[in-house]
Design a protein around this motif. Structure first.
Motif, PDB file in Angstrom:
ATOM      1  N   ARG A 107      -3.945   3.877   0.934  1.00 12.06           N
ATOM      2  CA  ARG A 107      -4.437   2.641   0.324  1.00 12.06           C
ATOM      3  C   ARG A 107      -4.070   1.467   1.203  1.00 12.06           C
ATOM      4  O   ARG A 107      -3.119   1.525   1.970  1.00 12.06           O
ATOM      5  CB  ARG A 107      -3.824   2.460  -1.061  1.00 12.06           C
ATOM      6  CG  ARG A 107      -4.337   3.496  -2.050  1.00 12.06           C
ATOM      7  CD  ARG A 107      -3.831   3.204  -3.415  1.00 12.06           C
ATOM      8  NE  ARG A 107      -2.386   2.929  -3.377  1.00 12.06           N
ATOM      9  CZ  ARG A 107      -1.524   3.374  -4.253  1.00 12.06           C
ATOM     10  NH1 ARG A 107      -1.926   4.121  -5.242  1.00 12.06           N
ATOM     11  NH2 ARG A 107      -0.252   3.079  -4.150  1.00 12.06           N
ATOM     12  N   GLY A 108      -4.784   0.355   1.057  1.00 12.69           N
ATOM     13  CA  GLY A 108      -4.527  -0.814   1.877  1.00 12.69           C
ATOM     14  C   GLY A 108      -5.346  -0.746   3.148  1.00 12.69           C
ATOM     15  O   GLY A 108      -6.001   0.241   3.448  1.00 12.69           O
ATOM     16  N   ARG A 109      -5.319  -1.831   3.902  1.00 13.22           N
ATOM     17  CA  ARG A 109      -6.053  -1.884   5.161  1.00 13.22           C
ATOM     18  C   ARG A 109      -5.134  -1.381   6.263  1.00 13.22           C
ATOM     19  O   ARG A 109      -4.029  -1.867   6.426  1.00 13.22           O
ATOM     20  CB  ARG A 109      -6.498  -3.315   5.436  1.00 13.22           C
ATOM     21  CG  ARG A 109      -7.405  -3.836   4.333  1.00 13.22           C
ATOM     22  CD  ARG A 109      -8.058  -5.146   4.655  1.00 13.22           C
ATOM     23  NE  ARG A 109      -7.132  -6.142   5.157  1.00 13.22           N
ATOM     24  CZ  ARG A 109      -7.523  -7.241   5.797  1.00 13.22           C
ATOM     25  NH1 ARG A 109      -8.780  -7.476   5.999  1.00 13.22           N
ATOM     26  NH2 ARG A 109      -6.633  -8.106   6.208  1.00 13.22           N
ATOM     27  N   GLN A 119     -10.163   0.843   5.030  1.00 11.22           N
ATOM     28  CA  GLN A 119      -9.540   0.507   3.758  1.00 11.22           C
ATOM     29  C   GLN A 119      -9.420   1.725   2.890  1.00 11.22           C
ATOM     30  O   GLN A 119     -10.141   2.652   3.019  1.00 11.22           O
ATOM     31  CB  GLN A 119     -10.380  -0.548   3.039  1.00 11.22           C
ATOM     32  CG  GLN A 119     -10.425  -1.841   3.821  1.00 11.22           C
ATOM     33  CD  GLN A 119     -10.974  -2.986   2.980  1.00 11.22           C
ATOM     34  OE1 GLN A 119     -10.659  -3.126   1.817  1.00 11.22           O
ATOM     35  NE2 GLN A 119     -11.781  -3.805   3.592  1.00 11.22           N
ATOM     36  N   ASN A 151     -11.858  -7.509   8.819  1.00 10.04           N
ATOM     37  CA  ASN A 151     -11.367  -6.174   9.172  1.00 10.04           C
ATOM     38  C   ASN A 151     -11.449  -5.849  10.657  1.00 10.04           C
ATOM     39  O   ASN A 151     -11.483  -4.690  11.037  1.00 10.04           O
ATOM     40  CB  ASN A 151     -12.087  -5.092   8.363  1.00 10.04           C
ATOM     41  CG  ASN A 151     -11.725  -5.164   6.902  1.00 10.04           C
ATOM     42  OD1 ASN A 151     -10.647  -5.616   6.539  1.00 10.04           O
ATOM     43  ND2 ASN A 151     -12.629  -4.726   6.051  1.00 10.04           N
ATOM     44  N   GLY A 197       0.826  -1.200   0.000  1.00 10.84           N
ATOM     45  CA  GLY A 197       0.000   0.000   0.000  1.00 10.84           C
ATOM     46  C   GLY A 197       0.857   1.244   0.000  1.00 10.84           C
ATOM     47  O   GLY A 197       2.055   1.194   0.206  1.00 10.84           O
TER      48      GLY A 197
END
Length: 105
Positions: free
Chosen positions: A15-17, A105, A82, A11
């Motif tokens: 961006r990304g978790r 996210q 998540n 990420g």
């Protein structure tokens, strides 16, 4: 830039978790290791869960968080739905607490 705790592998930026913290390794007075929260980004899972600067992440989803990269790996590989189950030694009382956080996210 953001620490590995903020950006999941692969990420960049938001961006990304992510949990939404900056972190640094620390050894606690009892000799146990953890990742001390040095910054919390507004509107993130960390902020929404009530984490504070100075709190120390001891484990996440049953995995120890003792060195940089541990949290990013857990988020990328061991985080269904998540949700993060954190064990946090809080700056408020110096005791370990279980905290649930939802990553963004």
């Amino acid at each position: 830039g953001y620490s590995s705790a903020y950006v999941a592998p692969g990420g960049a930026g938001f961006r990304g978790r992510v949990l939404g913290i900056d972190e640094e390794p620390v050894v606690l007075s009892d000799g146990k290791k953890g990742m001390k929260i040095t910054n919390i980004y507004p509107g993130t899972g960390a902020a929404n869960a009530g984490l504070q600067v100075g709190d120390v992440l001891r484990s996440v989803n049953g995995y120890l968080t003792e060195q940089p990269g541990n949290l990013a790996w857990i988020i990328a590989n061991a985080t269904p739905a998540n949700e993060l189950k954190l064990v946090v030694r809080t700056v408020k009382d110096g005791r370990d607490h279980s905290v649930l956080a939802t990553i963004v996210q």
